[in-house]
Design an enzyme around this catalytic site. Structure first.
Site, PDB file in Angstrom:
ATOM      1  N   HIS A   1       0.863  -1.189   0.000  1.00 34.07           N
ATOM      2  CA  HIS A   1       0.000   0.000   0.000  1.00 34.07           C
ATOM      3  C   HIS A   1       0.896   1.234   0.000  1.00 34.07           C
ATOM      4  O   HIS A   1       1.868   1.307   0.759  1.00 34.07           O
ATOM      5  CB  HIS A   1      -0.891  -0.049   1.247  1.00 34.07           C
ATOM      6  CG  HIS A   1      -1.594   1.234   1.534  1.00 34.07           C
ATOM      7  ND1 HIS A   1      -2.501   1.769   0.662  1.00 34.07           N
ATOM      8  CD2 HIS A   1      -1.528   2.087   2.592  1.00 34.07           C
ATOM      9  CE1 HIS A   1      -2.961   2.911   1.176  1.00 34.07           C
ATOM     10  NE2 HIS A   1      -2.384   3.120   2.340  1.00 34.07           N
TER      11      HIS A   1
ATOM     12  N   TYR B   1      -6.346   8.982   1.116  1.00 35.54           N
ATOM     13  CA  TYR B   1      -6.573   9.682   2.374  1.00 35.54           C
ATOM     14  C   TYR B   1      -5.362  10.563   2.648  1.00 35.54           C
ATOM     15  O   TYR B   1      -4.258  10.306   2.146  1.00 35.54           O
ATOM     16  CB  TYR B   1      -6.813   8.690   3.531  1.00 35.54           C
ATOM     17  CG  TYR B   1      -5.681   7.727   3.744  1.00 35.54           C
ATOM     18  CD1 TYR B   1      -4.656   8.006   4.650  1.00 35.54           C
ATOM     19  CD2 TYR B   1      -5.608   6.540   3.023  1.00 35.54           C
ATOM     20  CE1 TYR B   1      -3.609   7.113   4.826  1.00 35.54           C
ATOM     21  CE2 TYR B   1      -4.560   5.648   3.200  1.00 35.54           C
ATOM     22  CZ  TYR B   1      -3.556   5.943   4.095  1.00 35.54           C
ATOM     23  OH  TYR B   1      -2.511   5.083   4.262  1.00 35.54           O
TER      24      TYR B   1
ATOM     25  N   ASP C   1     -29.126 -20.536  14.791  1.00 37.08           N
ATOM     26  CA  ASP C   1     -30.403 -21.237  14.844  1.00 37.08           C
ATOM     27  C   ASP C   1     -30.354 -22.383  13.846  1.00 37.08           C
ATOM     28  O   ASP C   1     -29.596 -22.334  12.885  1.00 37.08           O
ATOM     29  CB  ASP C   1     -31.592 -20.301  14.605  1.00 37.08           C
ATOM     30  CG  ASP C   1     -31.741 -19.870  13.162  1.00 37.08           C
ATOM     31  OD1 ASP C   1     -30.736 -19.885  12.414  1.00 37.08           O
ATOM     32  OD2 ASP C   1     -32.862 -19.511  12.770  1.00 37.08           O
TER      33      ASP C   1
HETATM   34  P1  FAD Z   1       2.225  -5.859  13.191  1.00 33.84           P
HETATM   35  O1  FAD Z   1       2.261  -4.470  13.613  1.00 33.84           O
HETATM   36  O2  FAD Z   1       2.877  -6.182  11.903  1.00 33.84           O
HETATM   37  O3  FAD Z   1       2.852  -6.712  14.334  1.00 33.84           O
HETATM   38  C1  FAD Z   1       3.191  -8.067  14.161  1.00 33.84           C
HETATM   39  C2  FAD Z   1       4.500  -8.302  14.843  1.00 33.84           C
HETATM   40  O4  FAD Z   1       4.792  -9.696  14.830  1.00 33.84           O
HETATM   41  C3  FAD Z   1       5.635  -7.614  14.160  1.00 33.84           C
HETATM   42  O5  FAD Z   1       6.183  -6.657  15.025  1.00 33.84           O
HETATM   43  C4  FAD Z   1       6.599  -8.742  13.836  1.00 33.84           C
HETATM   44  O6  FAD Z   1       7.959  -8.370  13.995  1.00 33.84           O
HETATM   45  C5  FAD Z   1       6.180  -9.808  14.801  1.00 33.84           C
HETATM   46  N1  FAD Z   1       6.554 -11.163  14.325  1.00 33.84           N
HETATM   47  C6  FAD Z   1       6.214 -11.715  13.158  1.00 33.84           C
HETATM   48  N2  FAD Z   1       6.762 -12.947  13.048  1.00 33.84           N
HETATM   49  C7  FAD Z   1       7.449 -13.157  14.180  1.00 33.84           C
HETATM   50  C8  FAD Z   1       8.227 -14.237  14.654  1.00 33.84           C
HETATM   51  N3  FAD Z   1       8.376 -15.347  13.942  1.00 33.84           N
HETATM   52  N4  FAD Z   1       8.793 -14.123  15.865  1.00 33.84           N
HETATM   53  C9  FAD Z   1       8.637 -13.006  16.616  1.00 33.84           C
HETATM   54  N5  FAD Z   1       7.933 -11.949  16.199  1.00 33.84           N
HETATM   55  C10 FAD Z   1       7.324 -12.027  14.996  1.00 33.84           C
HETATM   56  N6  FAD Z   1      -4.503   0.800   9.769  1.00 33.84           N
HETATM   57  C11 FAD Z   1      -5.433   1.683  10.163  1.00 33.84           C
HETATM   58  O7  FAD Z   1      -6.206   1.387  11.049  1.00 33.84           O
HETATM   59  N7  FAD Z   1      -5.550   2.907   9.575  1.00 33.84           N
HETATM   60  C12 FAD Z   1      -4.715   3.295   8.598  1.00 33.84           C
HETATM   61  O8  FAD Z   1      -4.828   4.410   8.092  1.00 33.84           O
HETATM   62  C13 FAD Z   1      -3.714   2.396   8.167  1.00 33.84           C
HETATM   63  N8  FAD Z   1      -2.879   2.740   7.179  1.00 33.84           N
HETATM   64  C14 FAD Z   1      -1.819   1.938   6.908  1.00 33.84           C
HETATM   65  C15 FAD Z   1      -0.847   2.389   6.031  1.00 33.84           C
HETATM   66  C16 FAD Z   1       0.292   1.659   5.826  1.00 33.84           C
HETATM   67  C17 FAD Z   1       1.333   2.179   4.895  1.00 33.84           C
HETATM   68  C18 FAD Z   1       0.469   0.429   6.493  1.00 33.84           C
HETATM   69  C19 FAD Z   1       1.709  -0.384   6.337  1.00 33.84           C
HETATM   70  C20 FAD Z   1      -0.526  -0.059   7.326  1.00 33.84           C
HETATM   71  C21 FAD Z   1      -1.676   0.695   7.537  1.00 33.84           C
HETATM   72  N9  FAD Z   1      -2.686   0.258   8.387  1.00 33.84           N
HETATM   73  C22 FAD Z   1      -3.643   1.130   8.788  1.00 33.84           C
HETATM   74  C23 FAD Z   1      -2.774  -1.139   8.819  1.00 33.84           C
HETATM   75  C24 FAD Z   1      -2.201  -1.375  10.180  1.00 33.84           C
HETATM   76  O9  FAD Z   1      -0.951  -0.807  10.282  1.00 33.84           O
HETATM   77  C25 FAD Z   1      -2.086  -2.872  10.457  1.00 33.84           C
HETATM   78  O10 FAD Z   1      -3.235  -3.525  10.083  1.00 33.84           O
HETATM   79  C26 FAD Z   1      -1.801  -3.112  11.933  1.00 33.84           C
HETATM   80  O11 FAD Z   1      -0.761  -2.306  12.368  1.00 33.84           O
HETATM   81  C27 FAD Z   1      -1.464  -4.559  12.166  1.00 33.84           C
HETATM   82  O12 FAD Z   1      -1.084  -4.733  13.495  1.00 33.84           O
HETATM   83  P2  FAD Z   1      -0.559  -6.134  14.006  1.00 33.84           P
HETATM   84  O13 FAD Z   1      -0.248  -6.011  15.427  1.00 33.84           O
HETATM   85  O14 FAD Z   1      -1.492  -7.187  13.577  1.00 33.84           O
HETATM   86  O15 FAD Z   1       0.746  -6.427  13.108  1.00 33.84           O
END
Ligand code: FAD
Length: 814
Positions: free
Chosen positions: A223, A254, A538
């Protein structure tokens, strides 16, 4: 030994740890491969747009909780969110209409919002040139998050309670399973024995899921985000976030301010999917969710935004990247305990906007044993087998991305992929000109063009515009022909589950609210409830033998219903065998006043009222086809659901079709079926009935047998009988016979929103448009005048006694 290991310290991991700590949990370990708090996950790069309005009540609830939570959290005086409001603008008439619809959702789901003139939009966002706008929608409670700050604040709080150890720089490389449960989390820095695991690993979810032998159905998508500047007019505003977040849906964009810089996010480009295996590791990049910016996917939107914000024209790009985050087959998160691994929870595919609420929900669910709200849209166990294939996840993920800003009609079927599951009757329905729609991968006709001639003579109110989309007057003609003669409806997609064995009855008695100890051959309608009395499902159950029951339930909730049944069978150590018969059996609804005559003509078996009374089942022969006929109907007419092994389907259809010709039998579609059930007051699962309502509020108290000593939810339901919830599902009709609403519109008493439309359709036989909605008791009284707001227009409505059609049920019993 840990009580819980959370994998991932993004917004989901941090929020869940924080909420669990608040609920008194201890011994939680949160692991992340990246450094804390900037882990390099999606949360680290989200520009933080926090919208409140959505067509999903579930998502709205989560956002309504999350945004004020973030705003209340702070690290060194910096808040986790700025509630500067959200402004959505419309440049096209279609979008302006959509904003009115969204304003309706806001009202329905309790979000303050206001439609604005172009000039008012300009006043809300000082740099915005409103001359090309038709209007806007302003949500004061929306805002812009500082997701990493929110994570940091939640981390500190959870740590200060002595509940959680956060550990960065630790990669999970394996999960050790024993007896269907995870025993140990293996990391590059050692092993941790644990009672349970939560996957909050964002786009890495599928890789971690594989370590536990499960599929996590999400697709990482790129994105685009870029900032331009510096913009002196923004700098003059004095703080880093003073302008509301501005959504330009027409351009899939946005915009927000970052001090003197102006940020633009863009969805209006060809979808860019990345397979989870191709995400680079932290060893290669400290920012593995960032990819190289692709300007060719940005320039069109950039120009459109420049036209709206003249102050940024010509400003150079200062920072740009393609960020990655998760998209699922249906656009919803993936939450809850997984059916196949006893102690594995998922918190995947969650936006920052909903992360606070998801953390609370998961914490409540883990603590109380139920989530405390209706999670069906996001339940990890909702997916059918095809929805867990790599190709499906990829195709749907790309579609979900493309649809982020799309205007989607409530009756619009998904575009891709189609034609996955054909029922045994598909060829015959196609010959009748079936206009197919999709649900759960199944193709079913919404109506049949072969009935067009009927529509010419039938009295069906005309529709125009939005409400005429994905609709045909033929639906009304099929409805009327069913009431007049009979209709043949394909009900094969219903989920059919066989529960067999000595423990079958005991299991069903525990899971169902109604008494299942009925005579062999009897059919029973029942609910299954959560522990808090909310309705999960249901279903219709037929007792085939003393120790064999067949459950027929909704197509959409089949996988989660079966997962629930299996989980309780395991808990009770039941010996009942549970098997899915959905594909093995096809089914036809033969309904209408001529149904018995038609069936009698097609079979030598006795189908008299004495032989198959209402709510019983009997094995019959339709020519050479062995079939089970159930005297039930979802349309309020005399008739049968007739099931046979799938391979006999065409012969069953042909036999009934031939027998029906001289009786005026028609092949009907889902449109007519829905309007027939609305008229008869039958509730639709997931719309009219859900876990946020109990059976009494839903008008389904008759399906709860409190004389049974025990079943899930019984203690709460016994209490509810004495102290009702204070609101009820009511039936309304619109005063204007030409008015139509489609669902989720607000119901108003004066200017006060008192409910929203859960489902609606035209009652073609009663000549009125009908809507259901939960209302506070004082309004749920027949005769009460109310209004339903549709695209900003108010339709006068009235609560009526139900059912509107065949009040005494004479047509069913005869
Ligand atoms: P993450 O923040 O990715 O956290 C997952 C974590 O798991 C990571 O830190 C990773 O290092 C860790 N991990 C993975 N594998 C392992 C492993 N094997 N061992 C240990 N650790 C591991 N959302 C909104 O609500 N509004 C917005 O406007 C918006 N805009 C966005 C714009 C961009 C450019 C991006 C990139 C995202 C945007 N999002 C937005 C989406 C949002 O950022 C994500 O959906 C959200 O942050 C996901 O959170 P999370 O905790 O699931 O994942």
């Amino acid at each position: 030994k840990a009580r819980l290991v959370i994998i991932g310290a993004g917004i989901v991991g941090c929020s869940t740890a924080y909420h669990l700590a608040k609920r008194g949990w201890r011994d939680i370990v949160v692991l992340d491969q990246g450094p804390l708090p900037h882990t390099g996950g999606s949360t680290s790069h989200a520009p933080g747009g926090l919208s409140l309005i959505s067509g999903s009540r579930f998502l709205t609830e989560l956002a309504r909780y999350s945004v004020p939570l973030y705003a209340s959290l702070a690290v060194e005086g910096l808040a986790g969110a700025a509630q500067v409001g959200g402004l959505e603008v419309a440049k096209s008439p279609e979008r302006w209409a959509e904003l009115k619809r969204r304003a309706g959702w806001g009202k329905s789901f309790g979000v303050e919002c206001h439609l604005l003139t172009p000039a008012e939009c300009g006043a809300k966002a000082p740099l915005l040139d409103p001359s090309s706008l038709l209007g806007g929608l302003f949500t004061p409670g929306a805002g812009i998050g500082r997701p990493v700050t929110a994570c940091q604040a939640m981390t500190r709080e959870a740590e200060s309670l002595g509940a959680v150890r956060f550990q960065g720089g630790t990669t999970v490389v394996g999960l050790t399973l024993e007896g269907g449960r995870i025993r140990e989390v293996v990391t590059d820095r050692g092993r941790i024995e644990t009672e349970a695991v939560l996957l909050a690993a964002g786009i890495w979810g599928p890789i971690l899921g594989r370590m536990a032998g499960i599929t996590v159905p999400l697709q990482p998508m790129e994105h685009l985000y870029a900032t331009v500047g510096p913009v002196p007019e923004l700098a003059a505003l004095g703080t880093d976030i003073a302008m509301p977040i501005v959504r330009v849906h027409d351009n899939g964009a946005y915009c927000r301010m970052h001090g003197a810089e102006f940020g633009i996010g863009n969805y209006d480009h060809a979808p860019l999917s990345v397979d989870p295996e191709d995400i680079v590791s932290h060893r290669v990049s400290r920012e593995p969710t960032k990819r190289a910016f692709t300007p060719e996917h940005f320039s069109r939107t950039h120009r459109a935004v420049e036209a709206l914000f003249p102050a940024i024209q010509g400003k150079p790009v200062t920072h740009s990247f393609n960020g990655m985050f998760s998209f699922t087959p249906d656009g919803m998160p993936v939450l809850g305990p997984h059916r196949d691994v006893g102690n594995l929870w998922l918190g995947e595919a969650v936006w920052v906007t909903h992360g606070g609420g998801v953390g609370r929900l998961l914490a409540d669910w883990m603590t109380d044993g139920h989530p405390g709200m209706d999670v069906r849209e996001a339940d990890v166990n909702r997916f059918t087998a095809h929805a867990l294939t790599r190709a499906y996840i990829r195709t749907r993920g790309r579609e979900s991305y493309r649809n982020t800003h799309a205007v989607i009609h409530p009756a619009e079927p998904m575009a891709l992929p189609r034609d996955l599951r054909r029922t045994a009757f598909h060829a015959r329905v196609a010959e009748r000109g079936g206009v197919f729609v999709e649900a759960g991968g199944w193709e079913r006709a919404a109506w049949c063009e072969a009935n067009a001639a009927l529509a010419e003579t039938a009295s069906v109110p005309a529709r125009a515009g939005w409400e005429a989309r994905h609709w045909s007057p033929i639906q009304g003609a099929e409805h009327l022909a069913t009431r007049r003669a009979a209709g043949l409806y394909d009900v094969s997609p219903l989920t059919k589950t066989l529960v067999a064995g000595p423990g079958a009855l005991a299991l069903l008695q525990e899971v169902c609210t109604n008494d299942m100890d009925v005579p062999v051959g009897q059919v029973a309608y029942t609910l299954s409830c959560e522990e808090n009395g909310g309705i999960r499902s249901d279903m219709t159950v037929v007792r085939l033998a003393p120790d064999r029951f067949r459950i027929m339930g909704s197509a959409a909730s089949g996988p989660r219903d079966q997962a629930w049944l299996r989980a309780h069978a395991e808990r009770l150590r039941s010996d009942a065998a549970i098997s899915d018969e959905t594909s093995a059996l096809c089914g036809l609804g033969l309904w209408g006043p001529a149904a018995r005559d038609i069936l009698a003509r097609a079979t030598a078996s006795d189908v008299s009222n004495e032989a198959i009374p209402y709510y019983t089942a009997r094995q019959i022969e339709v020519g050479v086809v062995p079939a089970l006929a159930l005297r039930i109907s979802y349309v309020g007419e005399h008739g049968y659901e007739i099931y046979t092994p799938t391979e006999y389907g065409l012969r069953l259809w042909d036999a009934l079709w031939d027998a029906g010709q001289e009786h005026g039998l028609i092949a009907g579609g889902t449109g007519a079926m829905d309007s027939l059930r609305v008229e008869k007051g039958y509730r639709r699962l997931g719309a009219d009935i859900h876990a946020d309502a109990d059976p009494f509020a839903a008008g389904l108290g008759f399906a709860v047998d409190l004389t049974k000593p025990s079943f899930i939810g019984r203690p709460v339901l016994a209490e509810r009988l004495i102290t009702p919830a204070g609101r009820k599902l009511a039936c309304l009709t619109l005063d204007d016979p030409a008015a139509v609403v489609l669902g989720r519109e607000p119901i108003l008493a004066g200017d006060r929103t008192v409910g929203y439309v859960t489902s609606s359709n035209t009652g073609y036989s009663v000549g009125r448009h009908i809507a259901f909605g939960y209302l506070p008791d004082q309004f749920a009284v027949p005769g009460q005048s109310l209004a339903v707001e549709y695209f900003g227009q108010r339709f006068a409505a009235r609560v009526v006694a139900e059912p509107l059609f065949d009040t005494g049920g004479a047509r069913l019993e005869g």
